[in-house]
Scaffold this motif. Structure first.
Motif, short mmCIF file in Angstrom:
data_model
loop_
_atom_site.label_atom_id
_atom_site.label_comp_id
_atom_site.label_asym_id
_atom_site.label_seq_id
_atom_site.Cartn_x
_atom_site.Cartn_y
_atom_site.Cartn_z
N VAL A 111 0.84 -1.20 0.00
CA VAL A 111 0.00 0.00 0.00
C VAL A 111 0.88 1.25 0.00
N ALA A 112 1.98 1.22 0.73
CA ALA A 112 2.90 2.37 0.75
C ALA A 112 3.54 2.60 -0.62
N VAL A 113 3.88 1.52 -1.30
CA VAL A 113 4.44 1.64 -2.65
C VAL A 113 3.42 2.31 -3.57
N ARG A 114 2.18 1.86 -3.51
CA ARG A 114 1.14 2.47 -4.34
C ARG A 114 0.97 3.95 -3.99
N ALA A 115 0.97 4.27 -2.71
CA ALA A 115 0.82 5.67 -2.29
C ALA A 115 1.98 6.53 -2.81
N ALA A 116 3.19 5.98 -2.79
CA ALA A 116 4.35 6.73 -3.28
C ALA A 116 4.23 6.99 -4.78
N VAL A 117 3.79 6.00 -5.53
CA VAL A 117 3.60 6.18 -6.98
C VAL A 117 2.51 7.23 -7.22
N ARG A 118 1.42 7.14 -6.48
CA ARG A 118 0.34 8.12 -6.61
C ARG A 118 0.85 9.53 -6.34
N ASN A 119 1.72 9.67 -5.35
CA ASN A 119 2.24 10.99 -4.99
C ASN A 119 3.02 11.64 -6.12
N VAL A 120 3.41 10.88 -7.10
CA VAL A 120 4.07 11.45 -8.27
C VAL A 120 3.08 11.56 -9.43
N VAL A 121 2.53 10.45 -9.88
CA VAL A 121 1.74 10.49 -11.12
C VAL A 121 0.39 11.18 -10.97
N ASP A 122 -0.13 11.27 -9.76
CA ASP A 122 -1.39 11.98 -9.57
C ASP A 122 -1.18 13.46 -9.24
N GLU A 123 0.06 13.85 -9.07
CA GLU A 123 0.37 15.26 -8.80
C GLU A 123 0.95 15.96 -10.02
N VAL A 124 1.29 15.20 -11.04
CA VAL A 124 1.85 15.78 -12.26
C VAL A 124 0.78 15.72 -13.34
N ASN A 125 0.46 16.89 -13.92
CA ASN A 125 -0.51 16.91 -15.01
C ASN A 125 0.22 17.11 -16.33
N LEU A 126 -0.53 16.94 -17.40
CA LEU A 126 0.06 17.03 -18.74
C LEU A 126 0.66 18.41 -19.00
N SER A 127 0.02 19.44 -18.52
CA SER A 127 0.52 20.80 -18.69
C SER A 127 1.88 20.97 -18.02
N ASP A 128 2.05 20.37 -16.85
CA ASP A 128 3.34 20.44 -16.13
C ASP A 128 4.46 19.89 -17.00
N ILE A 129 4.22 18.78 -17.65
CA ILE A 129 5.26 18.14 -18.46
C ILE A 129 5.52 18.93 -19.73
N VAL A 130 4.45 19.34 -20.41
CA VAL A 130 4.63 20.10 -21.64
C VAL A 130 5.42 21.39 -21.37
#
Length: 151
Positions: A111-130
């Protein structure tokens, strides 16, 4: 976490759509822009459409467009649309696992691994990357001494 080719291609296509938003882009133009196999991309775009990430518009001026502005579309949403849950353990969600003995507390780690992944991919939007303007906590993760080293 392993990013599948499907997931990577989906994010790359979504970034092209983000850069063009709100305009539409044909599947062929998306494939050409990112050097992706068109047939595979079409299947990915169908998943993104079913996942509510993109809409398809028919006709001469048709193509694909994001359903929401790029700043409201996270990388996590794109990945889930094509690959399902972000972290799984042998096909199960981390909280659905159960172990005995010395492995009894292993679900907490999953569960902690999933939370850590979420803390990155759910906080970065497409506009941030572009724009190249990733959130500070994400940038900080890349500055750890061993962040860019393979293990």
């Amino acid at each position: 976490m392993q990013i599948s080719a499907r997931g990577e291609y989906a994010v790359r296509a979504a970034l092209e759509l983000a850069a063009a938003y709100p305009a539409t882009i044909s599947a062929q133009a998306l494939a050409d822009a990112q050097a992706l196999p068109r047939k595979f991309l079409e299947a990915i775009l169908a998943d993104l459409r079913r996942g509510g990430i993109v809409i398809s518009i028919r006709g001469a001026e048709g193509g694909y467009s994001l359903t929401r502005p790029p700043g409201e579309t996270t990388v996590g949403a794109v990945l889930r649309a094509v690959d399902g849950p972000l972290a799984g353990v042998r096909g199960h969600r981390p909280e659905q696992t159960s172990y005995s003995g010395t492995a009894e507390h292993l679900p907490t780690l999953w569960v902690a691994v999933r939370a850590a992944v979420r803390n990155v991919v759910d906080e970065v939007n497409l506009s941030d990357i572009v724009s190249g303007q990733l959130p500070d906590p994400v940038v900080a993760l890349t500055k750890a001494p061993d962040a860019w080293q393979s293990r």
